[in-house]
Structure formats: structure tokens, C-alpha cells
Motif scaffolding. Structure first.
Motif, mmCIF file in Angstrom:
data_model
loop_
_atom_site.group_PDB
_atom_site.id
_atom_site.type_symbol
_atom_site.label_atom_id
_atom_site.label_comp_id
_atom_site.label_asym_id
_atom_site.label_seq_id
_atom_site.Cartn_x
_atom_site.Cartn_y
_atom_site.Cartn_z
ATOM 1 N N MET A 1 46.833 62.496 42.361
ATOM 2 C CA MET A 1 47.295 61.305 42.517
ATOM 3 C C MET A 1 46.374 60.621 43.327
ATOM 4 N N SER A 2 46.263 59.076 42.699
ATOM 5 C CA SER A 2 45.503 58.622 43.881
ATOM 6 C C SER A 2 46.064 57.975 44.332
ATOM 7 N N THR A 3 45.962 57.008 45.509
ATOM 8 C CA THR A 3 46.654 56.246 46.544
ATOM 9 C C THR A 3 46.120 54.999 46.221
ATOM 10 N N GLN A 4 44.696 54.921 45.728
ATOM 11 C CA GLN A 4 44.439 53.367 45.205
ATOM 12 C C GLN A 4 45.336 52.454 44.908
ATOM 13 N N LYS A 5 45.582 51.364 45.981
ATOM 14 C CA LYS A 5 46.395 50.727 45.194
ATOM 15 C C LYS A 5 46.586 49.117 44.859
ATOM 16 N N THR A 6 44.966 49.341 45.021
ATOM 17 C CA THR A 6 43.718 47.391 44.047
ATOM 18 C C THR A 6 43.468 47.518 42.779
ATOM 19 N N VAL A 7 43.961 47.141 42.472
ATOM 20 C CA VAL A 7 44.336 46.443 40.669
ATOM 21 C C VAL A 7 43.446 45.386 40.695
ATOM 22 N N ARG A 8 41.659 46.196 40.166
ATOM 23 C CA ARG A 8 40.829 45.441 39.420
ATOM 24 C C ARG A 8 41.116 44.966 38.848
ATOM 25 N N GLN A 9 41.878 44.663 38.545
ATOM 26 C CA GLN A 9 41.632 43.403 36.179
ATOM 27 C C GLN A 9 43.184 44.409 36.047
ATOM 28 N N SER A 10 43.977 42.353 35.691
ATOM 29 C CA SER A 10 45.632 43.004 35.004
ATOM 30 C C SER A 10 45.088 43.334 33.474
ATOM 31 N N ALA A 11 46.111 43.626 33.241
ATOM 32 C CA ALA A 11 45.825 44.535 31.541
ATOM 33 C C ALA A 11 45.794 43.377 30.974
ATOM 34 N N ASP A 12 45.898 42.533 31.079
ATOM 35 C CA ASP A 12 46.238 41.006 29.857
ATOM 36 C C ASP A 12 45.099 39.783 30.384
ATOM 37 N N SER A 13 44.094 40.283 30.865
ATOM 38 C CA SER A 13 43.328 39.595 31.242
ATOM 39 C C SER A 13 41.737 40.000 30.935
ATOM 40 N N VAL A 14 41.166 38.776 30.225
ATOM 41 C CA VAL A 14 39.448 38.836 29.835
ATOM 42 C C VAL A 14 38.819 37.798 30.898
ATOM 43 N N GLU A 15 37.863 39.003 31.807
ATOM 44 C CA GLU A 15 36.531 38.300 32.605
ATOM 45 C C GLU A 15 36.239 37.753 32.018
ATOM 46 N N GLU A 16 35.007 37.196 32.553
ATOM 47 C CA GLU A 16 33.988 36.571 32.392
ATOM 48 C C GLU A 16 32.871 37.681 32.080
ATOM 49 N N ASN A 17 32.016 38.012 30.989
ATOM 50 C CA ASN A 17 31.470 39.172 30.360
ATOM 51 C C ASN A 17 29.919 39.369 30.531
ATOM 52 N N SER A 18 29.412 40.081 30.424
ATOM 53 C CA SER A 18 27.315 40.049 30.773
ATOM 54 C C SER A 18 26.974 39.970 28.989
ATOM 55 N N LEU A 19 27.352 39.469 27.928
ATOM 56 C CA LEU A 19 27.645 39.488 26.623
ATOM 57 C C LEU A 19 26.734 37.854 26.537
ATOM 58 N N ARG A 20 27.579 36.915 27.805
ATOM 59 C CA ARG A 20 27.497 35.301 27.499
ATOM 60 C C ARG A 20 28.510 35.398 26.307
ATOM 61 N N LEU A 21 29.410 35.626 26.366
ATOM 62 C CA LEU A 21 30.282 35.148 25.119
ATOM 63 C C LEU A 21 31.472 34.583 25.339
ATOM 64 N N GLU A 22 31.582 32.918 25.345
ATOM 65 C CA GLU A 22 32.290 31.583 26.076
ATOM 66 C C GLU A 22 34.235 32.662 26.620
ATOM 67 N N GLN A 23 34.031 31.926 27.597
ATOM 68 C CA GLN A 23 35.278 32.746 27.819
ATOM 69 C C GLN A 23 36.503 32.823 27.249
ATOM 70 N N ASP A 24 37.041 31.252 26.480
ATOM 71 C CA ASP A 24 38.314 31.137 25.588
ATOM 72 C C ASP A 24 37.993 31.911 23.759
ATOM 73 N N LYS A 25 36.499 31.972 23.747
ATOM 74 C CA LYS A 25 36.488 33.088 22.623
ATOM 75 C C LYS A 25 36.440 34.205 23.151
ATOM 76 N N ALA A 26 36.095 35.068 24.023
ATOM 77 C CA ALA A 26 36.282 36.277 24.212
ATOM 78 C C ALA A 26 37.622 36.574 25.077
ATOM 79 N N GLU A 27 38.681 36.072 24.936
ATOM 80 C CA GLU A 27 40.017 36.052 25.083
ATOM 81 C C GLU A 27 40.781 35.970 23.836
ATOM 82 N N GLN A 28 40.088 35.337 22.794
ATOM 83 C CA GLN A 28 40.596 35.415 21.595
ATOM 84 C C GLN A 28 40.358 36.865 20.692
ATOM 85 N N ILE A 29 39.195 37.307 21.103
ATOM 86 C CA ILE A 29 38.844 37.789 20.027
ATOM 87 C C ILE A 29 38.771 39.349 20.713
#
Length: 181
Positions: A1-29
Motif C-alpha cells: 500500500m502506498s504511503t503517499q498522503k498528498t491528495v493531488r485533486q479532490s474527487a468533486d473538483s474540476v481543475e483548469e483543463n488544456s481543452l480550453r473549456l471555461e471552468q464553469d462549463k467544464a464543471e457542469q459537463i
């Protein structure tokens, strides 16, 4: 089992994307995609269960058909999950989270006759097809035709397999009713 404790991204989050879709639109999709992903896994598990427990004179044909159907669903689920990730989201992946997120319900653990199982499957397909159409419309209205196209391709497979269930449920058969009892 991994000992890594750092969460890179929380499950219910949407980060900026390289597809250049606006954040609020990406969140809905991503939200819609995660619902479709959860629904797909409800259907997958129900089809898999039916594949395991199907019996009767047409066992092999039904067994193989159900295997093809759940494989189609699994392939579509993978595409949905990868698209959610590409848009900066985290695909819903745990069984509890999927069950909570799904808008459709698994039939339960009981084993039914083949006709009842297929009726349950057809109903589930219908609900998922309707939801998928809404998600396609949402994506396209938010300026994301690529997600719409990905979902449209999955929808074609869902509709085709759903239609096959409809054929199985027809009353016409070459086997006499006396032979089936």
C-alpha cells in the motif's frame, strides 16, 4: 500500500483543463459525465449479474449476448471517465460513490426468470438513454461538441443493445409453448 498522503485533486473538483473549456462549463459537463458514468456501472453490474445467472434452453445465446452488452457498457464507461478527466474532473470511481451518484437503480440481488431480467434491463437502458440524450444536449449547449460526439457514439451502442433486448422480449418464437414448459 502506498504511503503517499498528498491528495493531488479532490474527487468533486474540476481543475483548469488544456481543452480550453471555461471552468464553469467544464464543471457542469463533468457533473453530467459522472452521472452517466455512475449509471453505466449500475447497468454494467446488472448485465454482469444476468450473464452469471441466466439459465434455460437458450442459455448460451443469452449468456453470450449479455457478455457483449456489458462489454459495450464498460467500453462506453471508460470513454466517459477519460473525457471527465480530460475536462479537469475526477471520474466517479468507487462503488458507493457510483451508487450515490447514479440516477438509476440496480434491480437487487435476487435472481429472476429470463424474461423478467430482460424487462429490467430494457427499462434500465431506456432510463439511461434518456439521461444520455440530456447530457449530449447540455454539452452541446455549453459549447462542447466533442463531449456531445463522444456521448452520441456511446448512445448509438446503448440504443442498439436496448433494441436487441426488445427483440428478445417479443412473443414470437420457433419453440412451441408446450416445449418451453
Amino acid at each position: 500500500m502506498s504511503t503517499q498522503k498528498t491528495v493531488r485533486q479532490s474527487a468533486d473538483s474540476v481543475e483548469e483543463n488544456s481543452l480550453r473549456l471555461e471552468q464553469d462549463k467544464a464543471e457542469q459537463i463533468v457533473d453530467a459525465l459522472n452521472t452517466e458514468l455512475a449509471n453505466a456501472y449500475v447497468l454494467y453490474h446488472q448485465l454482469k449479474k444476468h450473464h452469471w445467472v441466466v439459465e434455460g434452453g437458450n442459455f448460451l445465446a443469452h449468456h453470450e449476448f449479455l457478455e457483449e452488452a456489458y462489454e459495450h457498457v464498460e467500453e462506453g464507461a471508460d470513454e466517459i471517465a477519460e473525457r471527465a478527466q480530460a475536462l479537469g474532473g475526477v471520474p466517479v470511481s468507487g462503488p458507493t460513490a457510483q451508487e450515490d451518484r447514479a440516477t438509476v437503480e440496480f434491480e437487487g440481488e435476487d435472481v429472476y426468470d429470463v424474461r423478467t431480467m430482460f424487462e429490467h434491463d430494457l427499462e434500465l437502458y431506456g432510463d439511461i438513454i434518456e439521461s444520455m440524450r440530456d447530457s449530449i444536449e447540455l454539452a452541446e449547449n455549453l459549447g462542447d461538441p466533442a463531449t456531445g460526439e463522444i456521448l452520441r457514439e456511446i448512445l448509438v451502442d446503448l440504443e442498439e443493445d436496448g433494441h436487441h433486448f426488445e427483440h428478445y422480449l417479443e412473443d414470437d418464437t420457433l419453440v412451441s409453448k408446450d416445449a418451453m414448459q
